[in-house]
Scaffold this motif. Structure first.
Motif, mmCIF file in Angstrom:
data_model
loop_
_atom_site.group_PDB
_atom_site.id
_atom_site.type_symbol
_atom_site.label_atom_id
_atom_site.label_comp_id
_atom_site.label_asym_id
_atom_site.label_seq_id
_atom_site.Cartn_x
_atom_site.Cartn_y
_atom_site.Cartn_z
ATOM 1 N N ARG A 183 0.895 -1.140 0.113
ATOM 2 C CA ARG A 183 0.141 0.067 0.104
ATOM 3 C C ARG A 183 0.850 1.347 -0.071
ATOM 4 N NH1 ARG A 183 -2.477 -2.758 4.521
ATOM 5 N NH2 ARG A 183 -4.406 -4.003 3.647
ATOM 6 N N ARG A 184 2.072 1.411 0.893
ATOM 7 C CA ARG A 184 2.657 2.407 1.178
ATOM 8 C C ARG A 184 3.653 2.782 -0.213
ATOM 9 N NH1 ARG A 184 5.813 2.351 6.668
ATOM 10 N NH2 ARG A 184 6.469 4.329 5.586
ATOM 11 N N THR A 185 4.186 1.703 -1.018
ATOM 12 C CA THR A 185 5.103 1.934 -2.011
ATOM 13 C C THR A 185 4.421 2.116 -3.391
ATOM 14 O OG1 THR A 185 5.497 -0.470 -2.202
ATOM 15 C CG2 THR A 185 6.794 0.807 -0.983
ATOM 16 N N GLY A 186 3.194 1.304 -3.561
ATOM 17 C CA GLY A 186 2.483 1.175 -4.666
ATOM 18 C C GLY A 186 3.290 0.969 -5.878
ATOM 19 N N PRO A 187 3.809 -0.423 -5.789
ATOM 20 C CA PRO A 187 4.893 -1.136 -6.802
ATOM 21 C C PRO A 187 4.160 -1.290 -8.139
ATOM 22 C CG PRO A 187 4.085 -2.790 -5.016
ATOM 23 C CD PRO A 187 3.545 -1.387 -4.734
ATOM 24 N N ARG A 188 5.018 -1.294 -9.123
ATOM 25 C CA ARG A 188 4.548 -1.701 -10.464
ATOM 26 C C ARG A 188 4.244 -3.330 -10.395
ATOM 27 N NH1 ARG A 188 4.803 0.105 -15.728
ATOM 28 N NH2 ARG A 188 4.213 1.993 -14.694
ATOM 29 N N ALA A 189 5.252 -3.924 -9.540
ATOM 30 C CA ALA A 189 5.205 -5.432 -9.486
ATOM 31 C C ALA A 189 5.604 -5.760 -8.278
ATOM 32 C CB ALA A 189 5.849 -6.032 -10.613
ATOM 33 N N THR A 190 4.904 -6.759 -7.359
ATOM 34 C CA THR A 190 5.306 -7.366 -6.118
ATOM 35 C C THR A 190 5.816 -8.885 -6.494
ATOM 36 O OG1 THR A 190 3.750 -5.991 -4.875
ATOM 37 C CG2 THR A 190 4.509 -8.041 -3.922
ATOM 38 N N VAL A 191 7.062 -9.075 -6.134
ATOM 39 C CA VAL A 191 7.467 -10.625 -6.302
ATOM 40 C C VAL A 191 7.576 -10.992 -4.996
ATOM 41 C CG1 VAL A 191 9.542 -11.800 -7.055
ATOM 42 C CG2 VAL A 191 8.842 -9.796 -8.262
ATOM 43 N N LEU A 192 6.990 -12.307 -4.860
ATOM 44 C CA LEU A 192 6.943 -12.970 -3.681
ATOM 45 C C LEU A 192 7.759 -14.483 -3.610
ATOM 46 C CD1 LEU A 192 3.217 -12.718 -2.106
ATOM 47 C CD2 LEU A 192 5.191 -11.246 -1.660
ATOM 48 N N TRP A 193 8.811 -14.360 -2.899
ATOM 49 C CA TRP A 193 9.499 -15.637 -3.026
ATOM 50 C C TRP A 193 9.206 -16.896 -1.953
ATOM 51 C CZ3 TRP A 193 13.095 -17.967 -6.048
ATOM 52 C CH2 TRP A 193 13.892 -19.048 -5.796
ATOM 53 N N SER A 194 8.869 -17.887 -2.478
ATOM 54 C CA SER A 194 8.912 -18.929 -1.393
ATOM 55 C C SER A 194 9.786 -20.387 -1.986
ATOM 56 C CB SER A 194 7.420 -19.531 -1.539
ATOM 57 O OG SER A 194 6.994 -20.822 -0.932
ATOM 58 N N GLN A 195 10.517 -20.791 -1.173
ATOM 59 C CA GLN A 195 11.377 -21.840 -1.407
ATOM 60 C C GLN A 195 10.928 -23.379 -1.319
ATOM 61 O OE1 GLN A 195 14.485 -21.565 -2.597
ATOM 62 N NE2 GLN A 195 15.095 -23.827 -2.364
ATOM 63 N N SER A 196 9.793 -23.299 -0.188
ATOM 64 C CA SER A 196 9.190 -24.506 0.219
ATOM 65 C C SER A 196 7.559 -24.471 0.116
ATOM 66 C CB SER A 196 9.600 -24.947 1.566
ATOM 67 O OG SER A 196 8.877 -25.962 2.214
ATOM 68 N N ARG A 197 6.893 -25.591 -0.247
ATOM 69 C CA ARG A 197 5.407 -25.463 -0.190
ATOM 70 C C ARG A 197 5.002 -25.558 1.209
ATOM 71 N NH1 ARG A 197 3.271 -27.613 -4.697
ATOM 72 N NH2 ARG A 197 4.456 -28.681 -6.289
ATOM 73 N N THR A 198 5.798 -25.356 2.276
ATOM 74 C CA THR A 198 5.349 -25.045 3.574
ATOM 75 C C THR A 198 4.912 -23.531 3.765
ATOM 76 O OG1 THR A 198 7.526 -25.386 4.706
ATOM 77 C CG2 THR A 198 6.068 -27.135 4.530
ATOM 78 N N THR A 199 5.739 -22.862 3.042
ATOM 79 C CA THR A 199 5.908 -21.436 3.106
ATOM 80 C C THR A 199 4.888 -20.772 2.147
ATOM 81 O OG1 THR A 199 7.796 -21.019 1.920
ATOM 82 C CG2 THR A 199 8.021 -21.239 4.359
ATOM 83 N N ALA A 200 4.508 -21.531 1.018
ATOM 84 C CA ALA A 200 3.759 -20.836 0.108
ATOM 85 C C ALA A 200 2.388 -20.669 0.427
ATOM 86 C CB ALA A 200 3.891 -21.618 -1.357
ATOM 87 N N ASP A 201 1.929 -19.422 0.759
ATOM 88 C CA ASP A 201 0.525 -19.163 1.233
ATOM 89 C C ASP A 201 -0.282 -18.532 -0.017
ATOM 90 O OD1 ASP A 201 -1.695 -18.217 2.344
ATOM 91 O OD2 ASP A 201 -0.576 -17.481 4.168
ATOM 92 N N ARG A 202 -1.142 -19.143 -0.608
ATOM 93 C CA ARG A 202 -1.991 -18.787 -1.853
ATOM 94 C C ARG A 202 -2.934 -17.914 -1.197
ATOM 95 N NH1 ARG A 202 -1.956 -22.960 -6.686
ATOM 96 N NH2 ARG A 202 0.099 -24.123 -5.875
ATOM 97 N N VAL A 203 -3.707 -17.870 -0.086
ATOM 98 C CA VAL A 203 -4.197 -17.130 0.482
ATOM 99 C C VAL A 203 -3.807 -15.607 0.576
ATOM 100 C CG1 VAL A 203 -6.096 -16.703 2.493
ATOM 101 C CG2 VAL A 203 -5.895 -18.966 1.665
ATOM 102 N N LEU A 204 -2.592 -15.713 1.239
ATOM 103 C CA LEU A 204 -1.897 -14.366 1.427
ATOM 104 C C LEU A 204 -1.533 -13.633 -0.011
ATOM 105 C CD1 LEU A 204 -0.372 -12.159 2.951
ATOM 106 C CD2 LEU A 204 1.623 -13.795 2.758
#
Length: 343
Positions: A250-271
């Motif tokens: 919200r504060r930066t208003g980015p053109r793109a947001t890149v989210l990194w997840s190494q493991s399926r246990t951290t990949a939160d699709r709801v987030l």
């Protein structure tokens, strides 16, 4: 008819051999001066040219010194031992330290399973296995300077990191110290890549690891590459909490947001869906960033109406450049799945 003479053995310069072995050129010259373990030939009587047999002796010396043998004794043993024949010829089996506590040595049983890689990757692996921190730092800086961060990451750094991970997985806790030392120096070297002046008018890209994700090196490589190209980056590193991530978008208003997840246990699709739905700006002129999901944790089918799946650093750079330098902000919806920042 006279027999055709065999072709001459390929010979390498001192600098190339140093990169291959993970030692400094000064060390090789010192060994030659002190212990007479030098190349068999020189060009014009001055430039050293190392043949495969010369390099085999140096590899043996590296193995011995890594086990704690004094350099003078290691040199005598390397010079007195039969030199390895070129590839395809029978070779003598070198002596190895007995027992389960065999030292982690470059080129021996402790060598990393690299496969077909650049010589610079082999040199980096040897230095990491020896826990030679100055050599690791020097080789990383040389790779980044000579090849640029994209090629250095994809063809030298990432293969070495993957080999350490495979060795660690197969050898219990034996290689944890190698992985930690190499990772720390890779991160430090990426941070030393000088960013170019940010391009005027370019909207920033937000980079972050999802909550609970501590493996941040691939996204650090992406930050270094984007910075080198003058693309504005807002890097938030490892394990950014969910609410902090939403606030940052919200504060930066980015053109793109890149989210990194190494493991399926951290990949939160709801987030991921909640981040993709964030809007900012005045009513009637609301903005939204493209959401790019990077890393193996997301799987191959994570793209959808709210996000795009990314693979590979080189192609990812092209995708992000198109977003940042395009004529207008884009959303993730409706775009074909590109390839971007993977490991």
């Amino acid at each position: 008819m006279d027999p055709v003479p065999p072709p001459p053995e390929p010979a390498l310069s001192t600098g190339a051999v140093a990169r291959r072995l993970g030692v400094s050129p000064t060390t090789l010259r010192s060994w030659e001066r002190r212990y007479a373990i030098g190349p068999a030939q020189r060009e014009d009587g001055r430039h050293r040219r190392w043949t495969p047999r010369d390099i085999a002796r140096l590899e043996e010396m590296c193995r011995l010194t890594a086990r704690g043998v004094p350099p003078s004794e290691a040199a005598r043993a390397a010079l007195g031992a039969p030199a390895e024949e070129p590839a395809g010829a029978p070779t003598a089996t070198p002596h190895r330290a007995p027992g389960p506590h065999r030292a982690l040595t470059p080129g021996g049983p402790g060598a990393l399973p690299l496969g077909e890689v650049r010589p610079e990757a082999r040199g980096l692996a040897r230095a990491a296995v020896r826990l030679d921190a100055p050599a690791v730092a020097r080789l990383l800086d040389a790779a980044l300077t000579e090849h640029g961060p994209v090629t250095a990451w994809e063809e030298i750094i990432a293969p070495t990191l993957h080999a350490v991970g495979r060795k660690w997985a197969s050898a219990g806790e034996s290689y944890v110290e190698v992985e930690h030392l190499l990772s720390w120096h890779v991160s430090a070297a990426l941070h030393r890549v000088r960013p170019a002046r940010e391009r005027a008018g370019a909207i920033p890209v937000l980079l972050a690891c999802v909550p609970g994700e501590l493996h941040s090196l691939p996204i650090e490589a992406l930050a270094a590459v984007l910075g080198e190209r003058g693309l504005p980056v807002r890097m938030f590193g490892a394990a950014l909490p969910a609410e902090a991530l939403r606030d940052a978008v919200r504060r930066t208003g980015p053109r793109a947001t890149v989210l990194w997840s190494q493991s399926r246990t951290t990949a939160d699709r709801v987030l991921a869906r909640s981040v993709a739905g964030i809007e900012w700006g005045l009513r009637g002129a609301r903005g939204r960033s493209a959401l790019l999901l990077a890393g193996p944790g997301w799987g191959v089918d994570a793209q959808g109406p709210y996000a795009e799946r990314l693979f590979g650093l080189r192609s990812g750079l092209a995708v992000i450049e198109a977003l940042v330098l395009g004529p207008a902000p884009a959303t993730a919806a409706g775009r074909a799945a590109p390839a971007a920042c993977g490991s």
